[in-house]
Design an enzyme around this catalytic site. Structure first.
Site, PDB file in Angstrom:
ATOM      1  N   HIS A  16     -15.074  54.199  -2.959  1.00  0.00           N
ATOM      2  CA  HIS A  16     -15.990  55.317  -2.653  1.00  0.00           C
ATOM      3  C   HIS A  16     -16.433  55.250  -1.185  1.00  0.00           C
ATOM      4  O   HIS A  16     -16.464  56.258  -0.490  1.00  0.00           O
ATOM      5  CB  HIS A  16     -17.261  55.240  -3.521  1.00  0.00           C
ATOM      6  CG  HIS A  16     -17.041  55.396  -4.996  1.00  0.00           C
ATOM      7  ND1 HIS A  16     -17.565  54.531  -5.918  1.00  0.00           N
ATOM      8  CD2 HIS A  16     -16.375  56.344  -5.704  1.00  0.00           C
ATOM      9  CE1 HIS A  16     -17.245  54.932  -7.143  1.00  0.00           C
ATOM     10  NE2 HIS A  16     -16.518  56.033  -7.043  1.00  0.00           N
TER      11      HIS A  16
ATOM     12  N   LYS B 294     -19.238  60.021 -19.739  1.00  0.00           N
ATOM     13  CA  LYS B 294     -19.316  58.584 -19.424  1.00  0.00           C
ATOM     14  C   LYS B 294     -20.661  57.987 -19.813  1.00  0.00           C
ATOM     15  O   LYS B 294     -21.694  58.607 -19.602  1.00  0.00           O
ATOM     16  CB  LYS B 294     -19.121  58.371 -17.913  1.00  0.00           C
ATOM     17  CG  LYS B 294     -17.691  58.551 -17.440  1.00  0.00           C
ATOM     18  CD  LYS B 294     -17.590  58.214 -15.948  1.00  0.00           C
ATOM     19  CE  LYS B 294     -16.170  58.420 -15.432  1.00  0.00           C
ATOM     20  NZ  LYS B 294     -16.129  58.352 -13.958  1.00  0.00           N
TER      21      LYS B 294
ATOM     22  N   ARG C 281      -6.823  58.737  -6.281  1.00  0.00           N
ATOM     23  CA  ARG C 281      -6.160  57.430  -6.243  1.00  0.00           C
ATOM     24  C   ARG C 281      -4.682  57.540  -6.614  1.00  0.00           C
ATOM     25  O   ARG C 281      -3.815  57.105  -5.903  1.00  0.00           O
ATOM     26  CB  ARG C 281      -6.857  56.444  -7.187  1.00  0.00           C
ATOM     27  CG  ARG C 281      -8.159  55.926  -6.635  1.00  0.00           C
ATOM     28  CD  ARG C 281      -8.956  55.232  -7.695  1.00  0.00           C
ATOM     29  NE  ARG C 281      -9.209  56.131  -8.798  1.00  0.00           N
ATOM     30  CZ  ARG C 281     -10.039  55.889  -9.811  1.00  0.00           C
ATOM     31  NH1 ARG C 281     -10.665  54.747  -9.875  1.00  0.00           N
ATOM     32  NH2 ARG C 281     -10.232  56.772 -10.764  1.00  0.00           N
TER      33      ARG C 281
ATOM     34  N   SER D 160     -15.129  51.971 -10.705  1.00  0.00           N
ATOM     35  CA  SER D 160     -16.420  51.388 -11.105  1.00  0.00           C
ATOM     36  C   SER D 160     -16.270  50.658 -12.437  1.00  0.00           C
ATOM     37  O   SER D 160     -16.846  49.586 -12.635  1.00  0.00           O
ATOM     38  CB  SER D 160     -17.467  52.493 -11.261  1.00  0.00           C
ATOM     39  OG  SER D 160     -17.651  53.174 -10.052  1.00  0.00           O
TER      40      SER D 160
HETATM   41  O1  PNS Z   1     -17.123  60.015 -10.715  1.00  0.00           O
HETATM   42  P1  PNS Z   1     -16.814  61.016 -11.800  1.00  0.00           P
HETATM   43  O2  PNS Z   1     -17.467  60.586 -13.110  1.00  0.00           O
HETATM   44  O3  PNS Z   1     -15.358  61.288 -11.960  1.00  0.00           O
HETATM   45  O4  PNS Z   1     -17.512  62.389 -11.328  1.00  0.00           O
HETATM   46  C1  PNS Z   1     -17.496  63.517 -12.173  1.00  0.00           C
HETATM   47  C2  PNS Z   1     -18.666  64.454 -11.832  1.00  0.00           C
HETATM   48  C3  PNS Z   1     -19.983  63.730 -12.016  1.00  0.00           C
HETATM   49  C4  PNS Z   1     -18.507  64.919 -10.396  1.00  0.00           C
HETATM   50  C5  PNS Z   1     -18.576  65.683 -12.802  1.00  0.00           C
HETATM   51  O5  PNS Z   1     -18.692  65.241 -14.122  1.00  0.00           O
HETATM   52  C6  PNS Z   1     -19.616  66.753 -12.495  1.00  0.00           C
HETATM   53  O6  PNS Z   1     -19.435  67.544 -11.587  1.00  0.00           O
HETATM   54  N1  PNS Z   1     -20.715  66.756 -13.273  1.00  0.00           N
HETATM   55  C7  PNS Z   1     -21.777  67.745 -13.137  1.00  0.00           C
HETATM   56  C8  PNS Z   1     -21.606  68.843 -14.181  1.00  0.00           C
HETATM   57  C9  PNS Z   1     -20.605  69.883 -13.717  1.00  0.00           C
HETATM   58  O7  PNS Z   1     -20.801  70.577 -12.733  1.00  0.00           O
HETATM   59  N2  PNS Z   1     -19.476  70.025 -14.456  1.00  0.00           N
HETATM   60  C10 PNS Z   1     -18.514  71.066 -14.162  1.00  0.00           C
HETATM   61  C11 PNS Z   1     -17.236  70.552 -13.559  1.00  0.00           C
HETATM   62  S1  PNS Z   1     -16.105  70.233 -14.879  1.00  0.00           S
END
Ligand code: PNS
Length: 165
Positions: A17, A41, A90, A128
């Site tokens: 990150h 998650k 990645r 992570s």
């Molecule tokens: O690090 P991650 O868990 O891959 O990040 C995912 C994240 C947190 C960016 C995604 O789940 C997110 O944008 N969550 C907020 C809710 C949202 O806007 N969802 C719509 C996109 S599918």
């Protein structure tokens, strides 16, 4: 002035990150690291802890801000007057998931563009979850998380049970 948002769970921030943050901060005038809720998650660190770890790890980067938001990424972007999402990729295994999210965000707000940055090859195996697995059972996480937060991360992971947040 171009502001980009780098969203994620960051549970916790890794050197993968941090690499994306450093490179993104060179390209955009301002980079906001946004800790968001991923409903798929379970978390170990609570959101305030994740924000504090990222702040500590990025203290030396003047144009980086760290925030937490409970809601849709597109709503956060609107609040911040940004239309650029920055994400790290990645491997091909990330692609489908990222592709789906990018298109969903585009569907929610057509003004928003998602920019993908290839991970540094050095960190292509890093996540992570892998850090949590290794630290939980006493493995060495040197070089996997920022040095400035390593001891906090190890302590928390060894004491904590993964919980729903
Ligand atoms: O690090 P991650 O868990 O891959 O990040 C995912 C994240 C947190 C960016 C995604 O789940 C997110 O944008 N969550 C907020 C809710 C949202 O806007 N969802 C719509 C996109 S599918």
């Amino acid at each position: 002035m171009k502001t980009a948002v780098y969203p994620g769970s960051f549970d916790p921030i890794t050197n993968g990150h941090l690499d994306i943050i450093e490179r993104g901060a060179k390209i955009f005038d301002k980079l906001i690291v946004a800790v968001l809720v991923n409903v798929d998650k379970n978390g170990l660190f609570d959101y305030a802890e994740r924000v504090n770890l990222i702040k500590k790890a990025t203290m030396y980067l003047d144009n980086v801000e760290v925030e937490c938001f409970r809601g849709l990424l597109v709503d956060f972007m609107k609040e911040k007057h940004s239309n650029v999402i920055l994400k790290g990729l990645r491997a091909m295994s990330d692609f489908e998931y990222e592709f789906q999210m990018a298109l969903m965000n585009k569907n929610l707000n057509s003004e928003i563009e998602t920019f993908f940055m290839m991970t540094n090859a050095e960190y292509s195996f890093l996540s992570s979850s892998a850090v949590k697995q290794v630290a939980k059972f006493g493995g060495c996480i040197d070089g996997l998380v920022p040095e400035s937060i390593k001891s906090i991360v190890v302590e928390k992971i060894q004491e904590g049970d993964v919980k729903h947040v």
